[in-house]
Design an enzyme around this catalytic site. Structure first.
Site, PDB file in Angstrom:
ATOM      1  N   GLY A 222      46.655  41.346  46.779  1.00 29.78           N
ATOM      2  CA  GLY A 222      46.386  40.112  46.068  1.00 29.78           C
ATOM      3  C   GLY A 222      47.422  39.858  44.997  1.00 29.78           C
ATOM      4  O   GLY A 222      48.595  40.219  45.134  1.00 29.78           O
ATOM      5  N   CYS A 223      47.008  39.250  43.910  1.00 25.84           N
ATOM      6  CA  CYS A 223      47.913  38.893  42.817  1.00 25.84           C
ATOM      7  C   CYS A 223      48.580  40.115  42.212  1.00 25.84           C
ATOM      8  O   CYS A 223      47.911  41.047  41.779  1.00 25.84           O
ATOM      9  CB  CYS A 223      47.110  38.165  41.740  1.00 25.84           C
ATOM     10  SG  CYS A 223      47.965  37.985  40.175  1.00 25.84           S
TER      11      CYS A 223
END
Length: 216
Positions: A51-52
């Site tokens: 993810g981020c």
């Protein structure tokens, strides 16, 4: 979501189609021989996408035995990816981190535990509201021993959850360092709404699970 940082045109591209994982060029990446990064001054490096990268960088920076974490891009088939190009979903790259660690303090196996323990392991192509191939979960291996550790832990987790674990397992090829403003983003932007509402809560959930791994 971080997509608010993109221009309208890139948001449109992002929302249309992410076909980067299904192409001959991407197949060449996933089927390549792994590149092993040499240890330097007794320190090793490991690579993860979850993810981020703002979130993942912050999590690993708090793990005992980790010296440094750098945000960047990995897993794709294009050279010199940027934040804008990777967010089109067409480069094959995912937001990733390079973790420099002391294997005498923390093992690669434990770093994999941190990886699975700090995400939703069943979410495909993203984490939380960050969705798209650029946010997909990938663990990179540099040799057969690491590949074995990853696959065994992934299989055990899938059995425990009775669900498929979404993380892809890639041979490590190259890590591209992200733009300067992404580095230590949470530290430099503590009041950012994304940091307040997504990144910090994600770290706190991890910390509650693994208090013994957190730096004092």
């Amino acid at each position: 979501m971080k997509s608010i940082l993109l221009s309208l045109s890139l948001i449109v591209l992002f929302s249309c189609q992410n076909t980067a994982q299904n192409s001959p060029k991407q197949d060449a990446v996933t089927n390549a021989d792994p590149v092993e990064v040499a240890m330097l001054n007794g320190k090793a490096k490991a690579y993860f996408a979850s993810g981020c990268f703002w979130c993942v960088e912050n999590i690993y920076e708090h793990v005992n035995g980790v010296d440094e974490v750098i945000s960047g891009y990995a897993g794709g088939h294009t050279k010199n990816p940027t934040y804008e190009s990777s967010n089109t979903g067409r480069t094959g790259h995912a937001e990733a981190v390079e973790v420099t660690y002391d294997p005498n303090v923390v093992s690669f196996a434990t770093l994999v535990d941190v990886y699975f323990g700090s995400q939703n392991p069943t979410q495909v192509n993203g984490q939380g509201g960050d969705r798209g191939s650029q946010y997909r979960s990938i663990i990179f291996y540099q040799n057969d021993a690491q590949k074995k550790i990853i696959n065994e832990k992934k299989a055990a987790l899938a059995k425990k959850l009775n669900q498929k674990v979404a993380a892809e397992v890639y041979p490590f090829q190259k890590f591209w360092i992200a733009e300067d403003y992404h580095q230590d983003y949470e530290k430099h932007n503590p009041q950012n709404p994304y940091i307040q509402n997504v990144s910090i809560p994600r770290y706190e959930r991890f910390k509650a699970k693994f208090p013994e791994l957190i730096k004092q």
